[in-house]
Design a protein around this motif. Structure first.
Motif, PDB file in Angstrom:
ATOM      1  N   HIS A  62       0.859  -1.188   0.000  1.00  0.00           N
ATOM      2  CA  HIS A  62       0.000   0.000   0.000  1.00  0.00           C
ATOM      3  C   HIS A  62       0.895   1.237   0.000  1.00  0.00           C
ATOM      4  CE1 HIS A  62      -3.370   2.630   1.190  1.00  0.00           C
ATOM      5  NE2 HIS A  62      -2.480   3.226   1.952  1.00  0.00           N
ATOM      6  N   LEU A  63       0.588   2.172  -0.870  1.00  0.00           N
ATOM      7  CA  LEU A  63       1.328   3.434  -0.923  1.00  0.00           C
ATOM      8  C   LEU A  63       0.371   4.504  -1.421  1.00  0.00           C
ATOM      9  CD1 LEU A  63       4.021   5.029  -0.792  1.00  0.00           C
ATOM     10  CD2 LEU A  63       4.386   4.364  -3.164  1.00  0.00           C
ATOM     11  N   GLU A  64       0.012   5.422  -0.540  1.00  0.00           N
ATOM     12  CA  GLU A  64      -0.914   6.486  -0.918  1.00  0.00           C
ATOM     13  C   GLU A  64      -0.370   7.829  -0.450  1.00  0.00           C
ATOM     14  OE1 GLU A  64      -5.454   8.009  -0.111  1.00  0.00           O
ATOM     15  OE2 GLU A  64      -4.953   5.923   0.283  1.00  0.00           O
ATOM     16  N   VAL A  65      -0.033   8.672  -1.405  1.00  0.00           N
ATOM     17  CA  VAL A  65       0.422  10.018  -1.088  1.00  0.00           C
ATOM     18  C   VAL A  65      -0.795  10.847  -0.691  1.00  0.00           C
ATOM     19  CG1 VAL A  65       1.457  12.120  -2.027  1.00  0.00           C
ATOM     20  CG2 VAL A  65       2.422   9.874  -2.611  1.00  0.00           C
ATOM     21  N   GLU A  66      -0.680  11.498   0.465  1.00  0.00           N
ATOM     22  CA  GLU A  66      -1.792  12.296   0.961  1.00  0.00           C
ATOM     23  C   GLU A  66      -1.556  13.796   0.818  1.00  0.00           C
ATOM     24  OE1 GLU A  66      -3.027  10.836   4.805  1.00  0.00           O
ATOM     25  OE2 GLU A  66      -2.545   8.798   4.180  1.00  0.00           O
ATOM     26  N   ARG A  67      -0.281  14.226   0.950  1.00  0.00           N
ATOM     27  CA  ARG A  67       0.004  15.651   0.864  1.00  0.00           C
ATOM     28  C   ARG A  67       1.474  15.840   0.505  1.00  0.00           C
ATOM     29  NH1 ARG A  67      -3.304  19.624   0.650  1.00  0.00           N
ATOM     30  NH2 ARG A  67      -4.385  19.161   2.550  1.00  0.00           N
ATOM     31  N   ARG A  68       1.754  16.861  -0.261  1.00  0.00           N
ATOM     32  CA  ARG A  68       3.140  17.191  -0.614  1.00  0.00           C
ATOM     33  C   ARG A  68       3.313  18.702  -0.444  1.00  0.00           C
ATOM     34  NH1 ARG A  68       3.755  14.385  -5.186  1.00  0.00           N
ATOM     35  NH2 ARG A  68       4.774  12.741  -4.030  1.00  0.00           N
ATOM     36  N   LEU A  69       4.353  19.093   0.277  1.00  0.00           N
ATOM     37  CA  LEU A  69       4.659  20.501   0.510  1.00  0.00           C
ATOM     38  C   LEU A  69       6.067  20.794   0.018  1.00  0.00           C
ATOM     39  CD1 LEU A  69       3.296  20.710   4.157  1.00  0.00           C
ATOM     40  CD2 LEU A  69       2.135  21.452   2.077  1.00  0.00           C
ATOM     41  N   VAL A  70       6.220  21.918  -0.667  1.00  0.00           N
ATOM     42  CA  VAL A  70       7.515  22.285  -1.237  1.00  0.00           C
ATOM     43  C   VAL A  70       7.948  23.621  -0.648  1.00  0.00           C
ATOM     44  CG1 VAL A  70       8.774  22.778  -3.360  1.00  0.00           C
ATOM     45  CG2 VAL A  70       6.906  21.109  -3.381  1.00  0.00           C
ATOM     46  N   ASP A  71       9.216  23.685  -0.235  1.00  0.00           N
ATOM     47  CA  ASP A  71       9.821  24.919   0.246  1.00  0.00           C
ATOM     48  C   ASP A  71      11.197  25.021  -0.407  1.00  0.00           C
ATOM     49  OD1 ASP A  71      10.472  27.222   1.623  1.00  0.00           O
ATOM     50  OD2 ASP A  71      11.053  26.154   3.445  1.00  0.00           O
ATOM     51  N   GLU A  72      11.253  25.735  -1.509  1.00  0.00           N
ATOM     52  CA  GLU A  72      12.468  25.903  -2.303  1.00  0.00           C
ATOM     53  C   GLU A  72      13.041  24.542  -2.719  1.00  0.00           C
ATOM     54  OE1 GLU A  72      15.178  28.823  -0.773  1.00  0.00           O
ATOM     55  OE2 GLU A  72      13.533  30.159  -0.235  1.00  0.00           O
ATOM     56  N   ASN A  73      14.146  24.102  -2.119  1.00  0.00           N
ATOM     57  CA  ASN A  73      14.794  22.847  -2.523  1.00  0.00           C
ATOM     58  C   ASN A  73      14.409  21.657  -1.657  1.00  0.00           C
ATOM     59  OD1 ASN A  73      16.183  24.039  -4.649  1.00  0.00           O
ATOM     60  ND2 ASN A  73      17.822  24.702  -3.307  1.00  0.00           N
ATOM     61  N   ASP A  74      13.416  21.817  -0.818  1.00  0.00           N
ATOM     62  CA  ASP A  74      12.990  20.745   0.079  1.00  0.00           C
ATOM     63  C   ASP A  74      11.535  20.379  -0.185  1.00  0.00           C
ATOM     64  OD1 ASP A  74      15.395  20.472   1.851  1.00  0.00           O
ATOM     65  OD2 ASP A  74      14.978  22.619   2.098  1.00  0.00           O
ATOM     66  N   MET A  76       8.464  17.828   1.319  1.00  0.00           N
ATOM     67  CA  MET A  76       7.953  16.903   2.326  1.00  0.00           C
ATOM     68  C   MET A  76       6.727  16.216   1.737  1.00  0.00           C
ATOM     69  SD  MET A  76       9.823  17.356   5.044  1.00  0.00           S
ATOM     70  CE  MET A  76       9.615  17.920   6.683  1.00  0.00           C
ATOM     71  N   THR A  77       6.737  14.901   1.766  1.00  0.00           N
ATOM     72  CA  THR A  77       5.609  14.125   1.274  1.00  0.00           C
ATOM     73  C   THR A  77       5.065  13.298   2.433  1.00  0.00           C
ATOM     74  OG1 THR A  77       6.633  13.975  -0.919  1.00  0.00           O
ATOM     75  CG2 THR A  77       4.845  12.427  -0.435  1.00  0.00           C
ATOM     76  N   TRP A  78       3.795  13.505   2.752  1.00  0.00           N
ATOM     77  CA  TRP A  78       3.106  12.752   3.796  1.00  0.00           C
ATOM     78  C   TRP A  78       2.335  11.647   3.081  1.00  0.00           C
ATOM     79  CZ3 TRP A  78       3.186  12.497   8.931  1.00  0.00           C
ATOM     80  CH2 TRP A  78       2.134  11.877   9.597  1.00  0.00           C
ATOM     81  N   ASN A  93       8.302  11.822   4.273  1.00  0.00           N
ATOM     82  CA  ASN A  93       9.527  11.691   3.488  1.00  0.00           C
ATOM     83  C   ASN A  93       9.991  13.110   3.160  1.00  0.00           C
ATOM     84  OD1 ASN A  93      10.809  11.908   0.732  1.00  0.00           O
ATOM     85  ND2 ASN A  93      10.815   9.689   0.892  1.00  0.00           N
ATOM     86  N   TRP A  94      11.247  13.395   3.491  1.00  0.00           N
ATOM     87  CA  TRP A  94      11.830  14.701   3.188  1.00  0.00           C
ATOM     88  C   TRP A  94      12.929  14.488   2.158  1.00  0.00           C
ATOM     89  CZ3 TRP A  94      15.993  17.177   6.693  1.00  0.00           C
ATOM     90  CH2 TRP A  94      16.447  18.364   6.134  1.00  0.00           C
ATOM     91  N   CYS A  95      12.770  15.076   0.989  1.00  0.00           N
ATOM     92  CA  CYS A  95      13.797  15.053  -0.057  1.00  0.00           C
ATOM     93  C   CYS A  95      14.422  16.440  -0.144  1.00  0.00           C
ATOM     94  CB  CYS A  95      13.192  14.714  -1.419  1.00  0.00           C
ATOM     95  SG  CYS A  95      12.701  13.004  -1.629  1.00  0.00           S
ATOM     96  N   HIS A  96      15.745  16.458  -0.138  1.00  0.00           N
ATOM     97  CA  HIS A  96      16.468  17.711  -0.319  1.00  0.00           C
ATOM     98  C   HIS A  96      17.161  17.655  -1.676  1.00  0.00           C
ATOM     99  CE1 HIS A  96      18.747  21.299   0.452  1.00  0.00           C
ATOM    100  NE2 HIS A  96      19.855  20.647   0.118  1.00  0.00           N
TER     101      HIS A  96
END
Length: 118
Positions: A62-74, A76-78, A93-96
């Motif tokens: 199971h993998l369901e993305v609920e929200r994604r927030l972007v702040d410049e180069n970062d 966050m995916t909930w 998940n925090w991707c830089h």
């Protein structure tokens, strides 16, 4: 495939590849020295990171993305994640991103449900 020229696009590609269980499209967008850190593993380097992602993708039920927030180069995916027989677990998940590539991935979640199911 999504626009991989933006941090948001790279995060979308990350999750699309995970759903497909094929990280071929993501590999060139990971920095050579990408760092992955989470409750169950810490790895360094593109090849080790991809190996871990492939292994996790195989076990994902199971993998369901609920929200994604972007702040410049970062980015966050909930999302909710089910592995093996586990109930879906909330994960962040925090991707830089630096120089157009994912340089760091950090995940945070309570691993007890996943460990109990495995």
């Amino acid at each position: 495939m999504t626009d991989t020229h933006t941090p948001r696009g790279l995060a979308e590609t990350y999750f699309l590849c995970w759903r497909r269980r094929d990280f071929t499209d993501l590999a060139p967008h990971l920095a050579d020295e990408v760092a992955f850190d989470g409750p169950l593993a810490s790895v360094r380097g593109r090849e080790d990171c991809l190996e871990g992602l492939v292994g996790l993708a195989r076990a994902t039920t199971h993998l369901e993305v609920e929200r994604r927030l972007v702040d410049e180069n970062d980015v966050m995916t909930w999302f909710s994640l089910g592995v093996g027989g586990s109930e879906p677990t909330p994960v962040v998940n925090w991707c830089h991103v630096e120089d157009g590539r994912i340089r760091a991935i950090r995940v945070a979640f309570d691993p007890r449900g996943i460990l109990a199911a495995g």
